[in-house]
Design an enzyme around this catalytic site. Sequence first.
Site, PDB file in Angstrom:
ATOM      1  N   GLY A   1      53.239 -51.837   4.736  1.00  0.00           N
ATOM      2  CA  GLY A   1      53.935 -52.537   5.806  1.00  0.00           C
ATOM      3  C   GLY A   1      53.175 -52.578   7.116  1.00  0.00           C
TER       4      GLY A   1
ATOM      5  N   HIS B   1      48.059 -46.671  14.544  1.00  0.00           N
ATOM      6  CA  HIS B   1      49.127 -46.110  15.372  1.00  0.00           C
ATOM      7  C   HIS B   1      49.955 -45.161  14.524  1.00  0.00           C
ATOM      8  CE1 HIS B   1      50.186 -50.019  13.693  1.00  0.00           C
ATOM      9  NE2 HIS B   1      51.410 -49.559  13.523  1.00  0.00           N
TER      10      HIS B   1
ATOM     11  N   ASP C   1      58.359 -48.289  20.864  1.00  0.00           N
ATOM     12  CA  ASP C   1      58.219 -49.469  20.011  1.00  0.00           C
ATOM     13  C   ASP C   1      59.161 -50.566  20.521  1.00  0.00           C
ATOM     14  OD1 ASP C   1      57.174 -49.842  16.770  1.00  0.00           O
ATOM     15  OD2 ASP C   1      58.638 -51.279  17.570  1.00  0.00           O
ATOM     16  N   ILE C   2      58.685 -51.801  20.488  1.00  0.00           N
ATOM     17  CA  ILE C   2      59.477 -52.928  20.987  1.00  0.00           C
ATOM     18  C   ILE C   2      60.646 -53.240  20.058  1.00  0.00           C
ATOM     19  CG2 ILE C   2      58.281 -54.849  19.840  1.00  0.00           C
ATOM     20  CD1 ILE C   2      58.186 -56.221  22.612  1.00  0.00           C
TER      21      ILE C   2
ATOM     22  N   HIS D   1      53.656 -43.761  14.120  1.00  0.00           N
ATOM     23  CA  HIS D   1      55.057 -43.927  14.504  1.00  0.00           C
ATOM     24  C   HIS D   1      55.678 -42.538  14.637  1.00  0.00           C
ATOM     25  CE1 HIS D   1      55.543 -48.285  13.261  1.00  0.00           C
ATOM     26  NE2 HIS D   1      54.500 -47.969  12.510  1.00  0.00           N
TER      27      HIS D   1
END
Length: 112
Positions: free
Chosen positions: A91, A98, A28-29, A100
């Site tokens: 959120g 995706h 993740d960025i 997480h």
Amino acid sequence: MTIFEKIAAREIPASIVHEEVDFIAFHDISAQAPVHVLIVPKRCIPRIALAAADDAALLGRMLLAAREIAAKLGVLESGYRLVINNGRDAGESVPHLHIHLLAGRPLGWPPG
Ligand code: 5GP
């Protein structure tokens, strides 16, 4: 194309940790934990609520791949959390399904 389709197509750079023919995993960025990886189908399913019966095998393989990714990143024993945010109240910010994978520190419960 969604931002994650562009990452899968190598049009946007990402730090890829795992790849199969129909899904990809990358860091993740904006990491929220020492390990924060996104596991993403290459074909856009907008969110888990829109997944179809035909997606079941792909989704199952993505869940199983999380174990391999956790092992590769050294957090299989310490533990990891898998999260899917579906919709506004959860959120969700990128409308491309995706999972997480969060790990590397104690994670609070319940989540905020
Ligand atoms: P969501 O809020 O939809 O559950 O999660 C979207 C995630 O995608 C966020 O954690 C966000 O940091 C990550 N993200 C958004 N844009 C990019 C990007 O261009 N590259 C990477 N690697 N992660 C991104």
